[in-house]
Design a protein around this motif. Sequence first.
Motif, mmCIF file in Angstrom:
data_model
loop_
_atom_site.group_PDB
_atom_site.id
_atom_site.type_symbol
_atom_site.label_atom_id
_atom_site.label_comp_id
_atom_site.label_asym_id
_atom_site.label_seq_id
_atom_site.Cartn_x
_atom_site.Cartn_y
_atom_site.Cartn_z
ATOM 1 N N LYS A 1 0.813 -1.212 0.000
ATOM 2 C CA LYS A 1 0.000 0.000 0.000
ATOM 3 C C LYS A 1 0.848 1.265 0.000
ATOM 4 O O LYS A 1 0.535 2.242 -0.685
ATOM 5 N N LYS A 2 1.938 1.263 0.768
ATOM 6 C CA LYS A 2 2.739 2.467 0.941
ATOM 7 C C LYS A 2 3.837 2.573 -0.115
ATOM 8 O O LYS A 2 4.252 1.581 -0.709
ATOM 9 N N HIS A 3 4.321 3.806 -0.302
ATOM 10 C CA HIS A 3 5.437 4.044 -1.211
ATOM 11 C C HIS A 3 6.754 3.853 -0.457
ATOM 12 O O HIS A 3 7.532 4.785 -0.277
ATOM 13 N N ASN A 4 7.000 2.630 -0.038
ATOM 14 C CA ASN A 4 8.210 2.330 0.727
ATOM 15 C C ASN A 4 9.233 1.612 -0.159
ATOM 16 O O ASN A 4 9.059 1.507 -1.383
ATOM 17 N N GLU A 5 10.303 1.106 0.451
ATOM 18 C CA GLU A 5 11.368 0.461 -0.322
ATOM 19 C C GLU A 5 10.859 -0.769 -1.067
ATOM 20 O O GLU A 5 11.252 -1.022 -2.210
ATOM 21 N N ARG A 6 10.003 -1.533 -0.423
ATOM 22 C CA ARG A 6 9.465 -2.727 -1.070
ATOM 23 C C ARG A 6 8.662 -2.357 -2.312
ATOM 24 O O ARG A 6 8.780 -2.997 -3.359
ATOM 25 N N PHE A 7 7.858 -1.302 -2.190
ATOM 26 C CA PHE A 7 7.045 -0.857 -3.317
ATOM 27 C C PHE A 7 7.925 -0.408 -4.482
ATOM 28 O O PHE A 7 7.731 -0.830 -5.629
ATOM 29 N N HIS A 8 8.899 0.451 -4.203
ATOM 30 C CA HIS A 8 9.752 0.970 -5.273
ATOM 31 C C HIS A 8 10.594 -0.135 -5.912
ATOM 32 O O HIS A 8 10.863 -0.095 -7.119
ATOM 33 N N ALA A 9 10.995 -1.122 -5.115
ATOM 34 C CA ALA A 9 11.752 -2.245 -5.664
ATOM 35 C C ALA A 9 10.892 -3.051 -6.633
ATOM 36 O O ALA A 9 11.377 -3.540 -7.669
ATOM 37 N N LEU A 10 9.611 -3.170 -6.311
ATOM 38 C CA LEU A 10 8.689 -3.906 -7.174
ATOM 39 C C LEU A 10 8.495 -3.184 -8.508
ATOM 40 O O LEU A 10 8.541 -3.800 -9.578
ATOM 41 N N VAL A 11 8.287 -1.868 -8.442
ATOM 42 C CA VAL A 11 8.136 -1.087 -9.669
ATOM 43 C C VAL A 11 9.423 -1.132 -10.487
ATOM 44 O O VAL A 11 9.396 -1.297 -11.713
ATOM 45 N N GLU A 12 10.557 -0.998 -9.810
ATOM 46 C CA GLU A 12 11.860 -1.033 -10.483
ATOM 47 C C GLU A 12 12.079 -2.363 -11.196
ATOM 48 O O GLU A 12 12.618 -2.409 -12.310
ATOM 49 N N ARG A 13 11.644 -3.433 -10.566
ATOM 50 C CA ARG A 13 11.846 -4.770 -11.137
ATOM 51 C C ARG A 13 11.079 -4.945 -12.440
ATOM 52 O O ARG A 13 11.604 -5.495 -13.413
ATOM 53 N N TYR A 14 9.838 -4.466 -12.464
ATOM 54 C CA TYR A 14 8.986 -4.726 -13.623
ATOM 55 C C TYR A 14 8.930 -3.577 -14.623
ATOM 56 O O TYR A 14 8.463 -3.761 -15.744
ATOM 57 N N TYR A 15 9.403 -2.392 -14.209
ATOM 58 C CA TYR A 15 9.486 -1.282 -15.161
ATOM 59 C C TYR A 15 10.693 -0.421 -14.807
ATOM 60 O O TYR A 15 10.560 0.641 -14.186
#
Length: 249
Positions: free
Chosen positions: A216-230
Amino acid sequence: MPSDLRRKKTLGTTSSQRLIGGILVEITKRYRQKNLYVRVRSPEGKVIVSAPSHFPDERINSYVLQKLPLIKAAQQRMRMDFLHTYREYISGETHYLWGKPYTLEVVTEGRRYHIQKESSKLKFTVPHGATRTSKERAFNAWYRQELNSVLSEITRSIEEKMRLYAHEYRIKNMKTRWGTCNIDKKRIWVNLQLAKKPIECLVFIITHELAHLVEKKHNERFHALVERYYPNWREAKEILNAPPFVTSF
């Protein structure tokens, strides 16, 4: 000193207007909200704060004052942007589709609105007596059609790659967000204005919103996920921050 100009209260929500640092700010406190947000709405540069109901006014004032340089800079950009993007829907104007500029050619005939895309121009057929508002409505309907024509294929491709699936995608003309995600209902909204941006911006927004299904939050896990797929999300975000602006802090 901040000063309250107007205050009204509804069930679970309190709204007020206040001068903070010489800028009129609209503040909404909600019982179920967890975080503090400051947004500058295009094109008028209106400053909107949404906060949890238990946040004291002093905390909100301090946060807005801290962000004041960014707020003023965003307002200035929006004022300049409005001068360049306001459209009368007349021949000779430049309009964008998927990041490509087209010169508008308006033809008055018949009873229906119709937009025909050619190599470098858009032929816009309008009935006699058409107003700017009615022409804008027709253009937005055309943008919605163009966005719908690519949305299913793009979302299916991204979902399969991320192994994350939304139940529904909808299109809405939003003022301050390029996309939103209702995590509980797994419903994603995309901004109609994305049809004016290059297609990679739409890919980035879909990737971004799908990532919220697991974080839900814009934390490290979130940004890592976006970075991985885009991995090119930074370039897409930079394009999104070009006119027209949608600014949040």
